[in-house]
Design a protein around this motif. Structure first.
Motif, PDB file in Angstrom:
ATOM      1  N   ALA A   1       1.037  -1.280   0.050  1.00  0.00           N
ATOM      2  CA  ALA A   1      -0.005  -0.170  -0.058  1.00  0.00           C
ATOM      3  C   ALA A   1       0.796   1.168  -0.021  1.00  0.00           C
ATOM      4  CB  ALA A   1      -0.872   0.092   1.224  1.00  0.00           C
ATOM      5  N   LEU A   2       1.830   1.329  -0.525  1.00  0.00           N
ATOM      6  CA  LEU A   2       2.876   2.300  -0.777  1.00  0.00           C
ATOM      7  C   LEU A   2       2.708   3.058  -2.052  1.00  0.00           C
ATOM      8  CD1 LEU A   2       6.103   0.636   0.750  1.00  0.00           C
ATOM      9  CD2 LEU A   2       4.255   1.746   2.153  1.00  0.00           C
ATOM     10  N   ALA A   3       1.747   4.140  -2.092  1.00  0.00           N
ATOM     11  CA  ALA A   3       1.582   4.882  -3.255  1.00  0.00           C
ATOM     12  C   ALA A   3       2.769   5.472  -3.601  1.00  0.00           C
ATOM     13  CB  ALA A   3       0.592   5.744  -3.131  1.00  0.00           C
ATOM     14  N   TRP A   4       3.195   5.329  -4.761  1.00  0.00           N
ATOM     15  CA  TRP A   4       4.177   6.224  -5.570  1.00  0.00           C
ATOM     16  C   TRP A   4       5.548   5.853  -4.846  1.00  0.00           C
ATOM     17  CZ3 TRP A   4       2.184   7.193  -9.704  1.00  0.00           C
ATOM     18  CH2 TRP A   4       1.064   7.885  -9.920  1.00  0.00           C
ATOM     19  N   GLY A   5       5.928   5.335  -3.884  1.00  0.00           N
ATOM     20  CA  GLY A   5       7.169   5.090  -3.361  1.00  0.00           C
ATOM     21  C   GLY A   5       7.661   6.331  -3.139  1.00  0.00           C
ATOM     22  N   GLN A   6       9.157   6.304  -2.659  1.00  0.00           N
ATOM     23  CA  GLN A   6       9.614   7.754  -2.295  1.00  0.00           C
ATOM     24  C   GLN A   6       9.807   8.649  -3.384  1.00  0.00           C
ATOM     25  OE1 GLN A   6      13.411   6.246  -0.569  1.00  0.00           O
ATOM     26  NE2 GLN A   6      12.568   6.505   1.538  1.00  0.00           N
ATOM     27  N   LEU A   7      10.087   8.063  -4.681  1.00  0.00           N
ATOM     28  CA  LEU A   7      10.249   9.158  -5.768  1.00  0.00           C
ATOM     29  C   LEU A   7       8.955   9.777  -6.191  1.00  0.00           C
ATOM     30  CD1 LEU A   7      11.751  10.163  -8.396  1.00  0.00           C
ATOM     31  CD2 LEU A   7      11.120   8.092  -9.470  1.00  0.00           C
ATOM     32  N   GLY A   8       7.972   9.076  -6.272  1.00  0.00           N
ATOM     33  CA  GLY A   8       6.688   9.775  -6.755  1.00  0.00           C
ATOM     34  C   GLY A   8       6.260  10.832  -5.836  1.00  0.00           C
TER      35      GLY A   8
ATOM     36  N   GLY B   1       5.722  16.575  -3.400  1.00  0.00           N
ATOM     37  CA  GLY B   1       5.751  17.500  -2.668  1.00  0.00           C
ATOM     38  C   GLY B   1       6.768  18.725  -2.972  1.00  0.00           C
ATOM     39  N   GLU B   2       7.701  18.286  -3.981  1.00  0.00           N
ATOM     40  CA  GLU B   2       8.894  19.435  -4.326  1.00  0.00           C
ATOM     41  C   GLU B   2       7.745  20.141  -5.508  1.00  0.00           C
ATOM     42  OE1 GLU B   2      12.566  20.759  -4.463  1.00  0.00           O
ATOM     43  OE2 GLU B   2      11.623  19.810  -3.279  1.00  0.00           O
TER      44      GLU B   2
ATOM     45  N   LEU C   1       8.062  19.990   2.117  1.00  0.00           N
ATOM     46  CA  LEU C   1       7.254  19.214   1.789  1.00  0.00           C
ATOM     47  C   LEU C   1       7.697  17.803   0.946  1.00  0.00           C
ATOM     48  CD1 LEU C   1       4.720  21.465   0.181  1.00  0.00           C
ATOM     49  CD2 LEU C   1       4.846  20.713   2.558  1.00  0.00           C
ATOM     50  N   ALA C   2       8.851  17.681   0.381  1.00  0.00           N
ATOM     51  CA  ALA C   2       9.387  16.618  -0.184  1.00  0.00           C
ATOM     52  C   ALA C   2       9.791  15.656   0.855  1.00  0.00           C
ATOM     53  CB  ALA C   2      10.460  16.690  -1.036  1.00  0.00           C
ATOM     54  N   GLU C   3      10.330  16.118   1.724  1.00  0.00           N
ATOM     55  CA  GLU C   3      10.938  15.507   2.979  1.00  0.00           C
ATOM     56  C   GLU C   3       9.751  14.803   3.718  1.00  0.00           C
ATOM     57  OE1 GLU C   3      13.646  15.669   7.048  1.00  0.00           O
ATOM     58  OE2 GLU C   3      13.548  17.422   5.673  1.00  0.00           O
ATOM     59  N   ALA C   4       8.468  15.660   4.264  1.00  0.00           N
ATOM     60  CA  ALA C   4       7.587  15.373   4.863  1.00  0.00           C
ATOM     61  C   ALA C   4       6.713  14.285   4.014  1.00  0.00           C
ATOM     62  CB  ALA C   4       6.771  16.392   5.217  1.00  0.00           C
ATOM     63  N   SER C   5       6.589  14.325   2.734  1.00  0.00           N
ATOM     64  CA  SER C   5       5.734  13.422   2.277  1.00  0.00           C
ATOM     65  C   SER C   5       5.858  12.103   2.111  1.00  0.00           C
ATOM     66  CB  SER C   5       5.818  13.586   0.540  1.00  0.00           C
ATOM     67  OG  SER C   5       7.150  13.198   0.091  1.00  0.00           O
TER      68      SER C   5
ATOM     69  N   ALA D   1      -0.393  15.354  11.811  1.00  0.00           N
ATOM     70  CA  ALA D   1      -1.542  15.713  10.944  1.00  0.00           C
ATOM     71  C   ALA D   1      -1.031  16.029   9.540  1.00  0.00           C
ATOM     72  CB  ALA D   1      -2.601  16.679  11.625  1.00  0.00           C
ATOM     73  N   LEU D   2      -0.144  17.105   9.617  1.00  0.00           N
ATOM     74  CA  LEU D   2       0.278  17.817   8.420  1.00  0.00           C
ATOM     75  C   LEU D   2       0.889  16.874   7.352  1.00  0.00           C
ATOM     76  CD1 LEU D   2       0.356  20.206   6.657  1.00  0.00           C
ATOM     77  CD2 LEU D   2       2.389  21.164   7.784  1.00  0.00           C
ATOM     78  N   ARG D   3       1.710  16.014   8.122  1.00  0.00           N
ATOM     79  CA  ARG D   3       2.719  15.264   7.277  1.00  0.00           C
ATOM     80  C   ARG D   3       1.618  14.075   6.577  1.00  0.00           C
ATOM     81  NH1 ARG D   3       6.514  14.966  12.171  1.00  0.00           N
ATOM     82  NH2 ARG D   3       8.116  16.446  11.551  1.00  0.00           N
ATOM     83  N   PHE D   4       0.667  13.763   7.419  1.00  0.00           N
ATOM     84  CA  PHE D   4      -0.361  12.589   6.696  1.00  0.00           C
ATOM     85  C   PHE D   4      -1.113  13.229   5.684  1.00  0.00           C
ATOM     86  CE2 PHE D   4      -1.179   8.302   8.839  1.00  0.00           C
ATOM     87  CZ  PHE D   4      -1.492   7.791   7.703  1.00  0.00           C
ATOM     88  N   ILE D   5      -1.397  14.603   5.813  1.00  0.00           N
ATOM     89  CA  ILE D   5      -2.110  15.089   4.803  1.00  0.00           C
ATOM     90  C   ILE D   5      -1.318  15.250   3.398  1.00  0.00           C
ATOM     91  CG2 ILE D   5      -2.816  17.630   4.048  1.00  0.00           C
ATOM     92  CD1 ILE D   5      -3.949  17.984   6.904  1.00  0.00           C
ATOM     93  N   ILE D   6      -0.042  15.779   3.557  1.00  0.00           N
ATOM     94  CA  ILE D   6       0.797  15.835   2.558  1.00  0.00           C
ATOM     95  C   ILE D   6       0.860  14.424   1.663  1.00  0.00           C
ATOM     96  CG2 ILE D   6       3.462  16.168   1.957  1.00  0.00           C
ATOM     97  CD1 ILE D   6       3.260  18.237   4.235  1.00  0.00           C
ATOM     98  N   HIS D   7       0.893  13.301   2.507  1.00  0.00           N
ATOM     99  CA  HIS D   7       1.250  12.155   1.997  1.00  0.00           C
ATOM    100  C   HIS D   7      -0.243  11.581   1.358  1.00  0.00           C
ATOM    101  CE1 HIS D   7       2.938   8.128   1.851  1.00  0.00           C
ATOM    102  NE2 HIS D   7       1.766   7.491   2.037  1.00  0.00           N
ATOM    103  N   ILE D   8      -1.361  11.815   1.988  1.00  0.00           N
ATOM    104  CA  ILE D   8      -2.605  11.326   1.464  1.00  0.00           C
ATOM    105  C   ILE D   8      -3.090  11.989  -0.013  1.00  0.00           C
ATOM    106  CG2 ILE D   8      -5.081  11.479   1.659  1.00  0.00           C
ATOM    107  CD1 ILE D   8      -4.607  11.159   4.883  1.00  0.00           C
TER     108      ILE D   8
END
Length: 270
Positions: free
Chosen positions: A20-27, A32-33, A56-60, A127-134
């Motif tokens: 369930a890892l959408a996009w992986g780190q690259l995506g 985020g960037e 945002l890239a780091e938090a994503s 919460a913010l880190r999860f928002i960025i990821h979702i």
């Protein structure tokens, strides 16, 4: 190294399923960037108050990196927050969130936490880190699953000869096969986004994003065949541009959502 060699090497490294890892780190980092380049100055300042120097890239990718955290939140609660389930020919509005929650219900919950003046900085950071990821997650078409195959995880395929599954092809293997870092991918994809596209895509409503993902999802399954489908250049030719489009849209939508989140007097939450 030739382009084909890069693809084969990436496939060999990434052939294991990522359930369930959408996009992986690259995506995620690319999204985020892209967003970081488009948020308002006020939004940037609000984010810095919560995350400090973390961009945002780091938090994503943080929400995926916490999957091994033994805390009960990560082991018993947070798993469903990475995806939604929308059966074919249905809309999210028709089916809604299950009892355990999903990406969209979590997005609303975390948005409320970020806006809560009584929430601690630590609570707001989670919460913010999860928002960025979702926001990134739901732009991956197979994170708007149809409810029959775990978002393509049960669809076994070969990617340039290596056994994997359709979900992993879309999460990482197809885009990581391009051999680009997230900063290179951001530069490449970002310069292709026209001003009119930014305006058209500037949509903070996640139900719109999910509707797009479900429409795309139903077009990306390989044709039925005897044995395991062997996907390669032909599949990439048909679908890579769509995957990259979703990265671009994810970046624009993340900026739009964050600007909406931190805007004064926004009104009802999404």
């Amino acid at each position: 190294m030739t382009h084909r060699s890069i693809l084969l090497a990436a496939a060999a490294i990434l052939c294991l399923p990522s359930s369930a890892l959408a996009w992986g780190q690259l995506g995620h980092r690319t999204i985020g960037e892209l967003a970081d380049e488009r948020i308002s100055g006020k939004t940037r300042a609000e984010i810095e108050l919560i995350l400090g120097e973390e961009d945002l890239a780091e938090a994503s990718t943080w929400a995926d990196e916490q999957r091994s955290n033994p805390d009960a939140f990560w082991q018993k609660e947070a798993g469903p927050y990475h995806y939604v389930t929308v059966p074919e020919s249905k809309t999210y509005g028709e089916v809604g969130a299950p009892a355990e929650g999903d990406a969209l219900s979590a997005l609303a919950r975390f948005a409320a936490t970020v806006r809560d003046r009584n929430a601690s900085r630590e609570e707001k950071a989670l919460a913010l880190r999860f928002i960025i990821h979702i926001v990134g997650d739901v732009h991956q078409p197979l994170h708007a699953g149809n409810g029959t195959d775990r978002g393509g995880n049960d669809v076994k395929v070969r990617w340039f000869g290596q056994e994997t599954n359709l979900h992993s092809v879309w999460d990482s293997q197809m885009i990581e096969g391009q051999g680009l870092s997230f900063t290179e991918y951001t530069k490449w994809l970002g310069r292709q986004i026209e001003p009119a596209e930014t305006i058209a895509w500037w949509e903070p409503n996640p139900e719109v994003w999910i509707g797009e993902s479900t429409q795309i999802r139903d077009t990306i399954y390989p044709e039925a065949s005897e044995g395991m489908p062997n996907l390669g250049y032909s599949y990439q030719y048909q679908h890579l541009a769509t995957a990259e489009l979703r990265l671009q849209q994810g970046g624009v939508r993340l900026a739009a959502y964050l600007d909406w989140l931190f805007a004064p007097n926004t009104g009802a939450t999404q």
